[in-house]
Structures are given as structure tokens and as C-alpha cells.
Design an enzyme around this catalytic site. Structure first.
Site, PDB file in Angstrom:
ATOM      1  N   CYS A 106     -12.966  40.894  -5.890  1.00 36.92           N
ATOM      2  CA  CYS A 106     -12.542  40.769  -7.329  1.00 36.92           C
ATOM      3  C   CYS A 106     -11.193  40.523  -7.460  1.00 36.92           C
ATOM      4  O   CYS A 106     -10.711  39.426  -8.075  1.00 36.92           O
ATOM      5  CB  CYS A 106     -12.975  41.818  -8.218  1.00 36.92           C
ATOM      6  SG  CYS A 106     -12.899  41.710  -9.967  1.00 36.92           S
ATOM      7  N   CYS A 203     -17.786  48.873 -11.056  1.00 39.20           N
ATOM      8  CA  CYS A 203     -18.117  48.546 -12.502  1.00 39.20           C
ATOM      9  C   CYS A 203     -19.159  47.969 -12.858  1.00 39.20           C
ATOM     10  O   CYS A 203     -19.933  48.390 -13.801  1.00 39.20           O
ATOM     11  CB  CYS A 203     -16.973  47.435 -12.798  1.00 39.20           C
ATOM     12  SG  CYS A 203     -17.039  45.682 -12.314  1.00 39.20           S
TER      13      CYS A 203
END
Length: 360
Positions: A106, A203
């Protein structure tokens, strides 16, 4: 670090760290804009993600912070890119018998690549995040990535894919602060995020059950197979390769006269190989996707300390460069549960040299 343009795009997750990063940059006189990257929707993984990082509540909190400090705020949608660059590789890695760290991908592809390009498009020359790490420009003219002052919060491990060019246009305002100091700044500013609970999970896997997430994402079950020992003797049945990682002891569900741990995942044979704890120690590891941050990549051998997982304390090692993309790491002392899919990150004191992905 040069501040000629003094314009910064602040990546805001809706938490206390990025809130304080935004405040500190505005206090320094930067022309700032806050933004949240919308990375996923519930239907992408078949799970309710309410309350997770960058959820609706988080974007509201981020917007409230920006309004309080008087800077504009926007939401940018990168769901497709996140699925392609983070979620799909995450799932594929588990299916190959690896244990990935999606935060690394990410940061590499979303925060410091796609978002930086968006910043340039908008006329903002710098990216700012709430990571606990430091960037230092030295007398040699080069930029270096360093550990945070507060080693208990240091996040330099997940940033090793940054390039020197990216470091020139990145700020980590929290690098010299502790978490209590960050919360104190947030409290003084009256931020809604000042006492917000810190997220500890991936997440898009907020309940921590990554295997269930993978099954929902793929829409399939993974076949059972055999637990075997180092000699190939069958010890029981496992519930699917994706449920296990190197070094795991809990949740094996087999009777034994001693503690057994996952030593290796044999994907081709659909077997989980178990062994004693002493069998988990190794000195040598192969690394792919070798990345070097500052200056030219080395050739031959070099000495450093290396970490093989986020919470691992780096250990002395010799790294041998095999080719542009591959290195071999030999630790001075054997390390426990070296896990394919995790990253090996190389340090010289506080300086992050680079790293790569541990191979099977």
C-alpha cells in the site's frame, strides 16, 4: 530539505497521527490540503468495514480536523488500484504458501506512487503522512530514510520501498515525537481524533480473520490436506493451506506428545509440515524484488543488520547481491521462523538501506 514550493498534500486516514501531521505542517507555514484515499468498498471483500481505517466515520473526522486548522479537504477514490495492487497480491501470496504484509504494498503503490502523482497534478510538490520515521538530507547531497526517534513506534520497516527521489518530496512530521506527545498536540488543538483508538489490524481484515476474508473474496473453500512431520509421517488433517503460517503453534488441532510448530507449507502437495521449535531456526534466506533507497545499488557483499518481520529486532548479517532483483542474506546467528512473503529490511544503524521479499 528544500522548502521552495512549500505546498503539501497531507494523506489523512482519520486518525490522530495524520491529524497532527497536518497541524504541524500548517504551523510550519506550508500551503496544505488534506485528503483521504478511499481504497475499498464493503462488497469488494464481502464484509462490513464500518469503523475501519478510511471508513465513513474516519473521513468525517479527517474533514473536521481540516476545517479546524483551516485547510481544504478532498476524498480521492482508488478502489480499483487498491484491489489490483494490494488485495489481489495479498490473496495470491497466501495461496502460494506465503504470509504477506499488505501495508508495504500500500505504501509502495498507493501512498507514495499514485498519491504523489495526484499531488503533482494538483500542484502540490510534497506528500506528508503520519508515519513514525525520519528523512535526513546529508552533506553528501543525498536523502536518507531513518528510523523514528521513538523506536517503540518506528514504522521505517514498511517504508523501505521508497526511492531517494520520493524522499526529496516527502515529510514525516512525527519522526521525532512519541505517541503521548502526538496525542497532547491533538488535544491542545481540540481535534476529534485526539483520543481515538489506534487500529492494529489490516484495514481490509478488521477482525483479523484473513483466511475467512480470502474465502469470501475468492468465493471458494480451500481443500483439506495432511499435517506431516519432517519424515513425511501423517500426523492429522489441516483445514486448508491459507490458514497457516511459519512458526504457528496454536490452532493446529492435532494431538501430540510435544509442542509442534508449522515449519513449511508444501502448496504443491497440499501439506503442512510440522516440526519442533528447534527446527525453525535458519541462518540463510533468499530475497526477491531487491530495492535500494539511496545512491547506487551495491554489488558483491555488504554488511548490515536485517529485520525479517515488523516486530523482529534486526540482527547482524551479510548480504550477497545475486543480480539486480535478488540477494542472499546470511545471518550471523540463526533466526526463528523466517517466513516467505514477509520482507527482509536492511539497516545501517538508524539508516534504512533497502530490502525485499523473502522467498520460499
Amino acid at each position: 530539505m528544500s522548502e521552495e514550493k512549500r505546498k503539501a498534500l497531507i494523506a489523512m486516514s482519520g486518525g490522530v497521527d495524520s491529524s497532527v501531521a497536518a497541524a504541524l505542517m500548517t504551523e510550519k507555514g506550508f500551503d496544505c490540503m488534506g485528503c483521504t484515499m478511499r481504497l475499498y468498498e464493503n462488497d469488494m471483500i464481502g464484509e462490513d468495514l464500518f469503523g475501519t481505517c478510511c471508513s465513513l466515520n474516519d473521513t468525517q473526522d479527517a474533514r473536521a480536523v481540516c476545517e479546524r486548522i483551516g485547510i481544504p479537504y478532498n476524498i480521492y477514490h482508488y478502489e480499483f488500484q487498491f484491489k489490483e495492487k494490494v488485495i489481489e497480491p495479498f490473496v495470491c501470496s497466501y495461496e502460494k504458501g506465503e504470509t504477506p504484509n499488505p501495508c508495504i504494498g500500500c505504501n509502495k503503490y498507493l501512498k507514495f506512487d499514485i498519491l504523489y502523482e495526484k499531488a503533482k497534478e494538483l500542484g502540490y510538490d510534497n506528500i506528508v503522512t503520519g508515519h513514525y520515521a525520519r528523512i535526513e538530507e546529508r552533506e553528501d547531497g543525498h536523502f536518507y530514510l531513518l528510523k523514528a526517534r521513538d523506536l517503540s513506534k518506528d514504522q521505517s520497516y514498511v517504508l523501505y520501498n521508497l526511492s531517494e527521489e520520493q524522499l526529496r518530496h516527502t515529510y514525516f512530521p512525527l519522526g521525532d515525537l512519541t505517541k503521548p506527545e502526538v496525542r497532547e498536540i491533538a488535544d491542545k488543538n481540540g481535534f476529534v481524533t485526539s483520543h481515538k483508538k489506534e487500529s492494529q489490524d489490516i484495514c481490509f481484515v478488521p477482525d483479523g480473520d484473513y483466511a475467512a476474508m480470502i474465502k469470501r473474496y475468492r468465493g471458494r473453500e480451500y481443500p483439506e490436506g495432511d499435517f506431516v512431520d519432517l519424515e513425511g509421517n501423517v500426523l492429522g488433517r489441516h483445514e486448508g493451506i491459507i490458514n497457516y503460517t511459519i512458526g504457528q503453534r496454536r490452532g493446529l488441532g492435532i494431538p501430540a506428545d510435544r509442542r509442534l510448530y508449522v515449519k513449511k507449507l508444501d502448496v504443491a502437495g497440499n501439506r503442512v509440515i510440522l516440526a519442533d521449535d528447534k527446527d525453525l531456526f535458519e541462518r540463510e534466506v533468499s530475497v526477491r524484488e531487491f530495492h535500494w533507497i539511496t545512491g547506487d545499488k551495491p554489488t558483491g557483499d555488504f554488511r548490515c543488520s536485517a529485520k525479517i518481520r515488523y516486530r523482529h529486532k534486526e540482527q547482524p548479517a551479510t548480504v550477497t547481491v545475486i543480480d539486480e532483483d535478488h540477494v542472499k542474506v546470511i545471518f550471523d546467528e540463526p533466526q526463528r521462523a523466517i517466513t516467505p512473503g514477509q520482507s527482509a529490511v536492511f539497516y545501517d544503524g538508524d539508516v534504512v538501506l533497502g530490502g525485499g521479499i523473502i522467498e520460499n
